[in-house]
Design a protein around this motif. Structure first.
Motif, short mmCIF file in Angstrom:
data_model
loop_
_atom_site.label_atom_id
_atom_site.label_comp_id
_atom_site.label_asym_id
_atom_site.label_seq_id
_atom_site.Cartn_x
_atom_site.Cartn_y
_atom_site.Cartn_z
N THR A 21 -4.33 5.74 3.73
CA THR A 21 -5.75 5.68 3.81
C THR A 21 -5.99 4.51 2.55
OG1 THR A 21 -6.02 7.47 4.74
CG2 THR A 21 -7.91 6.61 3.69
N ALA A 22 -6.91 3.51 2.92
CA ALA A 22 -7.29 2.63 1.73
C ALA A 22 -8.89 2.32 1.66
CB ALA A 22 -6.76 1.21 2.06
N ARG A 23 -9.34 1.93 0.95
CA ARG A 23 -10.99 1.68 0.95
C ARG A 23 -11.07 -0.02 0.97
NH1 ARG A 23 -15.47 4.34 -1.32
NH2 ARG A 23 -14.20 6.09 -0.47
N GLU A 24 -12.08 -0.11 1.89
CA GLU A 24 -12.57 -1.60 2.07
C GLU A 24 -14.07 -1.53 1.56
OE1 GLU A 24 -12.09 -5.12 5.12
OE2 GLU A 24 -12.51 -3.24 6.06
N ASP A 26 -17.35 -0.23 0.80
CA ASP A 26 -17.77 1.15 0.54
C ASP A 26 -17.13 1.95 1.64
OD1 ASP A 26 -19.48 0.42 -1.28
OD2 ASP A 26 -21.27 0.15 -0.16
N ALA A 27 -16.37 1.69 2.62
CA ALA A 27 -15.71 2.50 3.77
C ALA A 27 -14.16 2.82 3.56
CB ALA A 27 -15.83 1.45 4.78
N ASP A 28 -13.80 4.02 4.03
CA ASP A 28 -12.27 4.05 4.07
C ASP A 28 -11.75 3.79 5.33
OD1 ASP A 28 -12.56 5.27 1.79
OD2 ASP A 28 -12.37 7.31 2.32
N ARG A 29 -10.46 3.09 5.28
CA ARG A 29 -9.70 2.62 6.51
C ARG A 29 -8.42 3.34 6.50
NH1 ARG A 29 -14.14 0.62 8.29
NH2 ARG A 29 -15.01 -1.14 7.38
N LEU A 134 -8.45 -4.62 0.48
CA LEU A 134 -8.13 -3.08 0.60
C LEU A 134 -7.44 -2.69 -0.65
CD1 LEU A 134 -6.45 -2.60 4.26
CD2 LEU A 134 -8.95 -2.21 3.62
N THR A 135 -7.90 -1.22 -0.93
CA THR A 135 -7.29 -0.66 -2.35
C THR A 135 -6.89 0.65 -1.81
OG1 THR A 135 -9.32 -1.73 -3.74
CG2 THR A 135 -7.94 0.23 -4.44
N LEU A 137 -5.74 4.24 -1.41
CA LEU A 137 -6.33 5.53 -1.57
C LEU A 137 -5.39 6.74 -1.79
CD1 LEU A 137 -9.84 5.51 -0.07
CD2 LEU A 137 -9.34 5.28 -2.42
#
Length: 159
Positions: A21-24, A26-29, A134-135, A137
């Motif tokens: 799971t990653a952050r894009e 304000d949303a998690d992807r 993406l970051t 998580l």
């Protein structure tokens, strides 16, 4: 080139798929990795450690957003992974098959669409997230109130 180390090519090959799971913004992807070739295709131009041997398209694994393009359906589910067959990821709800290397679909409800790719790089057999949008998580997928129980269709494809 930097990036976040996710896993190894060997792990993706052994498990058939691997999710994180990653952050894009304000949303998690949800993202999943799959080997870029059907196991019957051999090593697809890669040497033992997962590095490419000069092929332009020789990346040993690919990363895709974990959603069917036809309907908001997970392609990789915790405890099951992604259903793959013949070099394709198969949607468990409608049976549409997405090429593991290209993300394109030419059959079923999702025909004519392509999965959204995520940039990864392979170095010394390790897979790194290098997508600037993406970051990382955490490994795995969020518990989505039972969504991992499978699709609500009658097909329930498993192989």
């Amino acid at each position: 080139m930097s990036g976040y180390r996710l896993t190894t090519v060997e792990t993706v090959r052994e498990q058939g798929s691997w999710a994180f799971t990653a952050r894009e913004g304000d949303a998690d992807r949800e993202v999943f990795l799959v080997p870029c070739a059907d196991e019957s295709d051999g090593d697809a131009g890669n040497d033992v450690d997962g590095e490419t041997n000069g092929d332009d398209d020789g990346q040993p694994v690919r990363a895709w957003i974990n959603r069917c393009t036809h309907e908001d359906q997970r392609l990789h589910r915790e405890g099951v992974g992604a259903v793959t067959r013949g070099g394709s990821v198969v949607c468990p709800k409608h049976g549409s098959a997405f090429d593991t290397c290209e993300g394109s679909c030419d059959n079923g409800e999702a025909a004519g669409t392509t999965l959204r790719s995520i940039d990864v790089d392979v170095r010394d057999g390790a897979v790194f997230l290098v997508d600037e949008d993406l970051t990382y998580l955490y490994g795995g997928l969020p518990d989505d109130n039972g969504d991992d129980e499978g699709p609500s269709s009658s097909s329930h494809l498993t192989f």
